[in-house]
Design a protein around this motif. Structure first.
Motif, PDB file in Angstrom:
ATOM      1  N   LEU A   1      18.424 -38.543-103.346  1.00 24.59           N
ATOM      2  CA  LEU A   1      19.044 -37.657-102.363  1.00 24.59           C
ATOM      3  C   LEU A   1      19.672 -36.447-103.045  1.00 24.59           C
ATOM      4  CD1 LEU A   1      19.650 -37.483 -99.322  1.00 24.59           C
ATOM      5  CD2 LEU A   1      21.878 -38.459 -99.810  1.00 24.59           C
ATOM      6  N   LEU A   2      20.380 -36.705-104.149  1.00 21.38           N
ATOM      7  CA  LEU A   2      21.010 -35.608-104.879  1.00 21.38           C
ATOM      8  C   LEU A   2      19.960 -34.693-105.486  1.00 21.38           C
ATOM      9  CD1 LEU A   2      24.059 -37.212-106.706  1.00 21.38           C
ATOM     10  CD2 LEU A   2      24.064 -35.459-104.960  1.00 21.38           C
ATOM     11  N   THR A   3      18.917 -35.310-106.058  1.00 21.84           N
ATOM     12  CA  THR A   3      17.858 -34.501-106.664  1.00 21.84           C
ATOM     13  C   THR A   3      17.239 -33.587-105.623  1.00 21.84           C
ATOM     14  OG1 THR A   3      17.399 -36.432-108.025  1.00 21.84           O
ATOM     15  CG2 THR A   3      15.823 -34.637-108.126  1.00 21.84           C
ATOM     16  N   LEU A   4      16.969 -34.169-104.470  1.00 21.98           N
ATOM     17  CA  LEU A   4      16.349 -33.390-103.394  1.00 21.98           C
ATOM     18  C   LEU A   4      17.280 -32.261-102.945  1.00 21.98           C
ATOM     19  CD1 LEU A   4      13.784 -33.352-101.784  1.00 21.98           C
ATOM     20  CD2 LEU A   4      14.787 -34.916-100.158  1.00 21.98           C
ATOM     21  N   THR A   5      18.585 -32.587-102.828  1.00 21.03           N
ATOM     22  CA  THR A   5      19.555 -31.566-102.430  1.00 21.03           C
ATOM     23  C   THR A   5      19.591 -30.436-103.443  1.00 21.03           C
ATOM     24  OG1 THR A   5      20.855 -33.447-101.697  1.00 21.03           O
ATOM     25  CG2 THR A   5      21.881 -31.309-101.540  1.00 21.03           C
TER      26      THR A   5
ATOM     27  N   HIS B   1      11.957 -47.122-105.985  1.00 16.65           N
ATOM     28  CA  HIS B   1      12.322 -45.705-106.100  1.00 16.65           C
ATOM     29  C   HIS B   1      11.384 -44.837-105.272  1.00 16.65           C
ATOM     30  CE1 HIS B   1      15.552 -45.645-108.889  1.00 16.65           C
ATOM     31  NE2 HIS B   1      14.900 -46.257-109.857  1.00 16.65           N
ATOM     32  N   ALA B   2      10.080 -45.098-105.419  1.00 15.46           N
ATOM     33  CA  ALA B   2       9.074 -44.277-104.742  1.00 15.46           C
ATOM     34  C   ALA B   2       9.222 -44.390-103.228  1.00 15.46           C
ATOM     35  CB  ALA B   2       7.679 -44.688-105.176  1.00 15.46           C
ATOM     36  N   THR B   3       9.473 -45.624-102.760  1.00 10.10           N
ATOM     37  CA  THR B   3       9.604 -45.822-101.317  1.00 10.10           C
ATOM     38  C   THR B   3      10.785 -45.044-100.765  1.00 10.10           C
ATOM     39  OG1 THR B   3       8.856 -48.061-101.774  1.00 10.10           O
ATOM     40  CG2 THR B   3       9.594 -47.610 -99.548  1.00 10.10           C
ATOM     41  N   ILE B   4      11.940 -45.223-101.413  1.00  9.53           N
ATOM     42  CA  ILE B   4      13.147 -44.540-100.935  1.00  9.53           C
ATOM     43  C   ILE B   4      12.950 -43.029-100.963  1.00  9.53           C
ATOM     44  CG2 ILE B   4      15.578 -44.124-101.433  1.00  9.53           C
ATOM     45  CD1 ILE B   4      15.664 -47.003-102.504  1.00  9.53           C
ATOM     46  N   SER B   5      12.375 -42.535-102.084  1.00 13.05           N
ATOM     47  CA  SER B   5      12.179 -41.092-102.196  1.00 13.05           C
ATOM     48  C   SER B   5      11.231 -40.587-101.126  1.00 13.05           C
ATOM     49  CB  SER B   5      11.619 -40.739-103.567  1.00 13.05           C
ATOM     50  OG  SER B   5      12.438 -41.218-104.577  1.00 13.05           O
ATOM     51  N   THR B   6      10.187 -41.372-100.824  1.00  7.99           N
ATOM     52  CA  THR B   6       9.219 -40.935 -99.824  1.00  7.99           C
ATOM     53  C   THR B   6       9.874 -40.830 -98.448  1.00  7.99           C
ATOM     54  OG1 THR B   6       7.547 -42.099-101.077  1.00  7.99           O
ATOM     55  CG2 THR B   6       6.919 -41.356 -98.897  1.00  7.99           C
TER      56      THR B   6
ATOM     57  N   LEU C   1      13.034 -40.254 -97.837  1.00  8.27           N
ATOM     58  CA  LEU C   1      13.882 -39.070 -97.855  1.00  8.27           C
ATOM     59  C   LEU C   1      13.047 -37.802 -97.716  1.00  8.27           C
ATOM     60  CD1 LEU C   1      16.418 -39.973-100.664  1.00  8.27           C
ATOM     61  CD2 LEU C   1      16.874 -39.700 -98.241  1.00  8.27           C
ATOM     62  N   LEU C   2      11.915 -37.804 -98.409  1.00  5.73           N
ATOM     63  CA  LEU C   2      11.035 -36.635 -98.351  1.00  5.73           C
ATOM     64  C   LEU C   2      10.567 -36.380 -96.929  1.00  5.73           C
ATOM     65  CD1 LEU C   2       9.123 -34.525 -99.789  1.00  5.73           C
ATOM     66  CD2 LEU C   2       7.425 -36.320 -99.654  1.00  5.73           C
ATOM     67  N   LEU C   3      10.150 -37.476 -96.252  1.00  2.00           N
ATOM     68  CA  LEU C   3       9.649 -37.321 -94.885  1.00  2.00           C
ATOM     69  C   LEU C   3      10.735 -36.765 -93.973  1.00  2.00           C
ATOM     70  CD1 LEU C   3       7.441 -40.515 -94.500  1.00  2.00           C
ATOM     71  CD2 LEU C   3       6.705 -38.157 -94.783  1.00  2.00           C
ATOM     72  N   VAL C   4      11.969 -37.266 -94.171  1.00  2.00           N
ATOM     73  CA  VAL C   4      13.083 -36.776 -93.356  1.00  2.00           C
ATOM     74  C   VAL C   4      13.289 -35.290 -93.611  1.00  2.00           C
ATOM     75  CG1 VAL C   4      15.567 -36.922 -92.984  1.00  2.00           C
ATOM     76  CG2 VAL C   4      14.225 -39.006 -93.259  1.00  2.00           C
ATOM     77  N   MET C   5      13.317 -34.914 -94.907  1.00  2.00           N
ATOM     78  CA  MET C   5      13.544 -33.513 -95.230  1.00  2.00           C
ATOM     79  C   MET C   5      12.419 -32.630 -94.702  1.00  2.00           C
ATOM     80  SD  MET C   5      13.241 -31.103 -98.373  1.00  2.00           S
ATOM     81  CE  MET C   5      11.583 -31.224 -97.963  1.00  2.00           C
ATOM     82  N   HIS C   6      11.199 -33.126 -94.848  1.00  2.00           N
ATOM     83  CA  HIS C   6      10.043 -32.354 -94.403  1.00  2.00           C
ATOM     84  C   HIS C   6      10.116 -32.106 -92.893  1.00  2.00           C
ATOM     85  CE1 HIS C   6       6.007 -30.861 -95.442  1.00  2.00           C
ATOM     86  NE2 HIS C   6       5.727 -31.141 -94.192  1.00  2.00           N
ATOM     87  N   THR C   7      10.477 -33.175 -92.153  1.00  4.01           N
ATOM     88  CA  THR C   7      10.586 -33.040 -90.701  1.00  4.01           C
ATOM     89  C   THR C   7      11.671 -32.037 -90.333  1.00  4.01           C
ATOM     90  OG1 THR C   7      10.130 -35.386 -90.688  1.00  4.01           O
ATOM     91  CG2 THR C   7      10.663 -34.397 -88.576  1.00  4.01           C
ATOM     92  N   ALA C   8      12.802 -32.092 -91.076  1.00  2.30           N
ATOM     93  CA  ALA C   8      13.936 -31.250 -90.718  1.00  2.30           C
ATOM     94  C   ALA C   8      13.702 -29.782 -91.034  1.00  2.30           C
ATOM     95  CB  ALA C   8      15.193 -31.751 -91.426  1.00  2.30           C
ATOM     96  N   PHE C   9      13.086 -29.486 -92.176  1.00  2.00           N
ATOM     97  CA  PHE C   9      13.051 -28.095 -92.624  1.00  2.00           C
ATOM     98  C   PHE C   9      11.674 -27.450 -92.578  1.00  2.00           C
ATOM     99  CE2 PHE C   9      16.803 -29.813 -94.745  1.00  2.00           C
ATOM    100  CZ  PHE C   9      17.735 -28.876 -94.335  1.00  2.00           C
ATOM    101  N   VAL C  10      10.634 -28.256 -92.692  1.00  2.00           N
ATOM    102  CA  VAL C  10       9.301 -27.655 -92.775  1.00  2.00           C
ATOM    103  C   VAL C  10       8.531 -27.865 -91.483  1.00  2.00           C
ATOM    104  CG1 VAL C  10       7.206 -27.472 -94.141  1.00  2.00           C
ATOM    105  CG2 VAL C  10       9.335 -28.141 -95.247  1.00  2.00           C
ATOM    106  N   GLY C  11       8.651 -29.049 -90.924  1.00  2.00           N
ATOM    107  CA  GLY C  11       7.906 -29.357 -89.704  1.00  2.00           C
ATOM    108  C   GLY C  11       7.507 -30.822 -89.740  1.00  2.00           C
ATOM    109  N   VAL C  12       7.072 -31.327 -88.610  1.00  2.00           N
ATOM    110  CA  VAL C  12       6.684 -32.736 -88.539  1.00  2.00           C
ATOM    111  C   VAL C  12       5.466 -32.951 -89.443  1.00  2.00           C
ATOM    112  CG1 VAL C  12       5.940 -34.595 -87.019  1.00  2.00           C
ATOM    113  CG2 VAL C  12       7.536 -32.865 -86.188  1.00  2.00           C
ATOM    114  N   PRO C  13       5.529 -33.951 -90.332  1.00  2.00           N
ATOM    115  CA  PRO C  13       4.386 -34.197 -91.217  1.00  2.00           C
ATOM    116  C   PRO C  13       3.153 -34.611 -90.410  1.00  2.00           C
ATOM    117  CG  PRO C  13       6.307 -35.455 -91.904  1.00  2.00           C
ATOM    118  CD  PRO C  13       6.624 -34.870 -90.578  1.00  2.00           C
ATOM    119  N   ALA C  14       1.989 -34.373 -90.964  1.00  2.00           N
ATOM    120  CA  ALA C  14       0.762 -34.783 -90.293  1.00  2.00           C
ATOM    121  C   ALA C  14       0.701 -36.305 -90.210  1.00  2.00           C
ATOM    122  CB  ALA C  14      -0.438 -34.254 -91.065  1.00  2.00           C
ATOM    123  N   TRP C  15      -0.067 -36.830 -89.256  1.00  2.00           N
ATOM    124  CA  TRP C  15      -0.110 -38.301 -89.117  1.00  2.00           C
ATOM    125  C   TRP C  15      -0.742 -38.936 -90.345  1.00  2.00           C
ATOM    126  CZ3 TRP C  15      -4.817 -40.718 -89.347  1.00  2.00           C
ATOM    127  CH2 TRP C  15      -5.936 -39.895 -89.170  1.00  2.00           C
TER     128      TRP C  15
END
Lengths: 292, 272
Positions: free
Chosen positions: B52-56, B129-134, B136-150
């Motif tokens: 989370l911190l790294t992503l921030t 680690h990979a699961t948690i990061s993924t 978080l990534l999906l959440v961030m992607h949805t919030a700032f970039v757009g809904v991820p593709a299916w």
């Protein structure tokens, strides 16, 4: 020499900076422990190459490989049309070697007190000497990288040997002091809060991205426009240090700035970190034996 | 019939041996996670806090300060983070593999212990680690970039083979590390170089030369990273057939790595 020091709470100096007086004696203390430092440095450096097929050449090969890789990836593969490949590779490499040695040394310093618990518990051992050898070892790795950088840069005609190279020892001293100051601070914090190790890993990464290692100052100016607050980047303690290193190695691009103003700023930051690190370290040194 | 059974058991050997000792494995994995965070105040919550911190930090640096414009900046952050997730899923277990056996001489000389289990916990931690990061990534992607593709649902199909790749290399390195002591140093340097050779801080889209492109794609990690990126954004990427082939290849490698470890482990006791 008096063996027993009397402590009187009434007359003892107070305040967070009360240990600064002993900072004057710090170089002398380091000098008196030079044999220990010499030995631990030798063990550290030889330990990396001991028993390998390539021996000492390994130390030289690693930065060479890294340089070739940078040239290939950022010069050939991921090419920016306005900057020649060799120029960018040298620019990148000269920044990475500074930062790598800084981050590696400070990360090692985090655990240095805890790892040397048996030494720290000895009353006669001055534990503030421990981070010194880590900082010195990082200077050696930097120097090897710098030699590779200089050699390649001169051959490719990117770097031009000038009088500025005479300032390199001074820049190295500044880097040493900055590393040591940060190292003392982190080693001290880590004893009390182990999470510091995790935090520093992330901070170090962020710091690297915020310093012009992978990007050039003029790119930032372009990206932010003429009214952008790009000068904020120069508030970064590592900014002047990295630039001073680049100028000393013979970089002549005007965007690098002036050698002496860079050295001055970097020296000011280094002194700040040393004072901060040393005083916090000495202030809580007496608690280490119980905590490691 | 016998050859078929032989081939089958060769492929399944690494998993059969792990399944049989699943209780030991669970204990080892839990201990692995615990010891990583011993002594820290926030303990296991670092598992979430760290990515989370790294992503921030990346969002602040690349989305904000170094300003590439907000939208493009965050898209860049998400691309980079995908690269980091895949790369770390591979590098984390591999970087520790060569010390796995060497640091536990007692497991070799004092007790009877199934040594081929040792790489599993490090891979399990990397998977966590990979699961948690993924997520978080999906959440961030949805919030700032757009809904991820299916197609983002298929991300595990890329991450699992990468973990298997790390596992298979871990077996080889764990064994080699016993005989050749400077393996650790070599691996450290190679991983450092590999990081830049993988499209983590750069993307394949910026490579124009066709020859260079195909050179980059010789690296399985580069394939995985680029596939993960296209799965996330829904751009045209690898087909299902390709992902299956990739998974099958890593299965084969895992079987080979495991067989290599079993073949060489008899000599451990003499060296340690």
């Amino acid at each position: 020499m008096t063996l027993v020091r009397h402590y009187d709470a009434a007359t003892a100096p107070r305040g967070p900076l009360r240990h600064l007086k002993s900072l004057i004696g710090y170089p002398g203390l380091v000098w008196r422990n030079r044999y220990m430092l010499q030995n631990s440095m030798r063990r550290d450096l030889l330990g990396r190459v001991h028993g390998s097929f390539l021996g000492v050449y390994w130390i030289l090969l690693q930065p060479s490989f890294q340089f070739l890789l940078f040239y290939f990836v950022f010069g050939v593969l991921y090419r920016r049309s306005d900057i020649p490949a060799a120029d960018f590779a040298v620019y990148l490499f000269s920044g990475v070697i500074v930062f790598l040695s800084l981050v590696e040394a400070t990360t090692t310093c985090c655990t240095t007190i805890v790892d040397n618990g048996n030494l720290v518990k000895k009353v006669a051992f001055p534990s503030e000497v421990l981070p010194v050898h880590v900082a010195l070892v990082s200077l050696v790795t930097y120097l090897v990288g710098a030699i590779v950088c200089l050699a390649v840069g001169l051959i490719a005609g990117v770097l031009h040997l000038s009088w500025a190279i005479l300032a390199l020892p001074l820049v190295l001293v500044i880097q040493f002091v900055m590393t040591l100051g940060l190292g003392l601070m982190l080693a001290n914090l880590y004893v009390f809060v182990r999470d510091v190790g995790q935090v520093w890993r992330i901070v170090g990464q962020a710091w690297q991205f915020l310093t012009p290692v992978f990007w050039m100052p003029k790119q930032l100016e372009e990206a932010l426009g003429p009214n952008g607050a790009w000068w904020v980047a120069e508030l970064n303690p590592a900014y002047s240090l990295v630039m001073a290193h680049r100028i000393a190695l013979g970089g002549s691009d005007p965007m690098l700035g002036d050698l002496w103003s860079n050295i001055g700023t970097a020296a000011a930051w280094a002194t700040f970190f040393l004072v901060l690190g040393y005083s916090t370290f000495m202030a809580s040194k007496h608690k280490y034996a119980d905590l490691v | 019939m016998n050859t078929v059974r032989g081939i089958f058991s060769f492929f399944l050997a690494p998993f059969v041996s792990a399944w049989r000792r699943r209780q030991v494995l669970r204990e080892l994995s839990i201990r692995e996670i615990r010891t990583t965070f011993t002594g820290s105040m926030l303990g296991v919550s670092w598992l979430v806090l760290q990515p989370l911190l790294t992503l921030t930090v990346y969002a602040l640096v690349f989305g904000g300060l170094l300003g590439f414009g907000r939208d493009r900046g965050m898209a860049f952050v998400s691309q980079m983070f995908v690269g980091l997730i895949v790369f770390h899923a591979f590098s984390e277990p591999v970087s520790r593999a060569s010390r796995l056996v060497v640091s536990r001489p007692n497991y070799v000389t004092k007790v009877v212990f199934p040594l081929d289990l040792l790489p599993w916990p490090t891979v399990a931690l990397a998977a966590l680690h990979a699961t948690i990061s993924t997520v978080l990534l999906l959440v961030m992607h949805t919030a700032f970039v757009g809904v991820p593709a299916w197609t983002a649902l298929a991300l595990p199909l890329v991450l699992l083979p990468v973990l298997l790749l790390g596992l298979s290399l871990s077996w080889v390195l764990a064994s080699v590390g016993v005989y050749v002591r400077d393996t650790q140093e070599v691996v450290r340097v190679v991983l450092q170089l590999l990081f830049f050779l993988c499209p983590v801080v750069w993307t394949l889209a910026n490579v124009e030369n066709e020859l260079h492109r195909s050179l980059v794609l010789l690296n399985p990690l580069a394939i995985a990273i680029e596939s993960a990126r296209s799965l996330l954004t829904g751009t045209e990427g690898p087909g299902a057939l390709f992902l299956l082939a990739f998974a099958a290849a890593t299965l084969l490698l895992a079987a080979i790595g495991h067989a290599f470890f079993r073949r060489t482990q008899d000599g451990f006791a003499d060296v340690l």
